[in-house]
Motif scaffolding. Structure first.
Motif, PDB file in Angstrom:
ATOM      1  N   ASP A 137       0.651  -0.672   0.182  1.00  0.00           N
ATOM      2  CA  ASP A 137      -0.062   0.154   0.045  1.00  0.00           C
ATOM      3  C   ASP A 137       0.877   1.685  -0.098  1.00  0.00           C
ATOM      4  O   ASP A 137       2.177   1.329   0.941  1.00  0.00           O
ATOM      5  N   GLY A 145      -4.415  -6.292  -3.536  1.00  0.00           N
ATOM      6  CA  GLY A 145      -4.731  -4.702  -2.767  1.00  0.00           C
ATOM      7  C   GLY A 145      -4.802  -3.735  -3.866  1.00  0.00           C
ATOM      8  O   GLY A 145      -5.862  -4.070  -4.290  1.00  0.00           O
ATOM      9  N   TRP A 146      -4.334  -2.470  -3.592  1.00  0.00           N
ATOM     10  CA  TRP A 146      -5.206  -1.540  -3.852  1.00  0.00           C
ATOM     11  C   TRP A 146      -4.804  -0.872  -5.001  1.00  0.00           C
ATOM     12  O   TRP A 146      -5.302   0.632  -5.022  1.00  0.00           O
TER      13      TRP A 146
END
Length: 302
Positions: A161, A291-292
């Motif tokens: 992140d 994930g992001w």
């Protein structure tokens, strides 16, 4: 120990600060603005105002510390020569400040800068003289003056992140071009590591490295096919996945073409044996899957 950390507000450096504080070390973090100072303070570190170009601020920060971890680097690939010169002067200054103190300087380098002798890049390999970044040359010059030096080599993808490195740039390019691409057959490989695993490696190098000079590899994934990276990006963005020739790659990827064409299979086995370091967090492909990375609009790294 009291540790002076350059790049304390950065993607890797901020994780290093948190890792050190969690282990009971006192951290002095370099910040170049009021915003950066607030960020460093929020991590629980003391603030030292300055920047890489201010050698006096680097000197005073290092002289008040037991050790220095140098994670800062200006990744301006359009003005890379100036960035290299600034980095070299910073390492020389930090080394001069530590001379005679018995302290340790930990310098950041990369696995892609190495001249590979065997099929896999290992810790005993040396930098390719043709590669412009000279962090390791500067670090070895410092070690020759009697300073304890460790070189932490990171792979092209340090993920997690907050990543704004090569992989988010690939995602941004795919969005811009309407296709996710790889070069040739896409069989060249990129190593990777999670930022939290990298941060733990810096701490272990600080605590366990022997006197003198040592090289360590922060490698989790030894080598992921660039085609596999492109395929995940294409699937996540619902874009076609295409091959580009080396000639076409320069237009498609711009400055990133040179790096994305490199084959960088790398090992960290010796590092793991020496320091007891073992990657514990998810690999790059799993991070991309869950994930992001695709929840944001990527920005090209300049």
């Amino acid at each position: 120990m009291k540790v002076f950390v350059t790049g304390a507000t950065g993607f890797v450096g901020s994780a290093v600060v948190q890792e050190l504080i969690s282990a009971g070390h006192e951290v002095l973090g370099l910040a170049r603005s009021d915003v950066g100072a607030k960020s460093v303070a929020a991590l629980g570190a003391q603030v030292h105002l300055g920047d890489l170009g201010d050698t006096e601020s680097l000197r005073s920060g290092a002289m008040g510390a037991d050790a220095v971890i140098h994670t800062a680097f200006n990744h301006d690939f359009l003005n890379y020569g100036a960035a290299v010169q600034t980095d070299t002067r910073a390492i020389e200054t930090l080394g001069e400040a530590l001379a005679g103190s018995g302290g340790r300087l930990i310098v950041t380098s990369g696995t892609l800068v190495l001249q590979r002798k065997e099929p896999v890049i290992v810790e005993s390999d040396s930098p390719d003289p043709a590669f412009p970044r000279k962090s390791e040359d500067a670090a070895r010059a410092v070690a020759a003056r009697g300073v304890n030096v460790s070189i932490v080599r990171l792979p092209p993808s340090v993920h997690g992140d907050g990543d704004h490195g090569f992989v988010p740039t690939l995602i941004a390019i795919a969005r811009e071009k309407g296709a996710s691409a790889y070069i040739g057959e896409g069989l060249n490989r990129w190593p990777a590591v999670h930022r939290l695993d990298a941060a733990r490696l810096y701490r272990l190098a600080l605590e366990k490295a022997p006197a003198g000079i040592s090289n360590y590899h922060g490698v989790g994934d030894e080598g992921i096919l660039t085609r596999e990276i492109a395929q995940v990006i294409g699937r996540k963005l619902n874009l076609p996945v295409v091959s580009k020739s080396r000639e076409e790659a320069a237009d498609h990827f711009s400055w990133l073409a040179h790096f994305f064409a490199m084959d960088g299979l790398a090992s960290s086995k010796w590092t793991q044996q020496q320091l007891g370091w073992e990657p514990q967090h998810v690999g790059l492909i799993a991070d991309l899957e869950h994930g992001w990375y695709f929840e944001q609009v990527g920005e090209l790294v300049s």
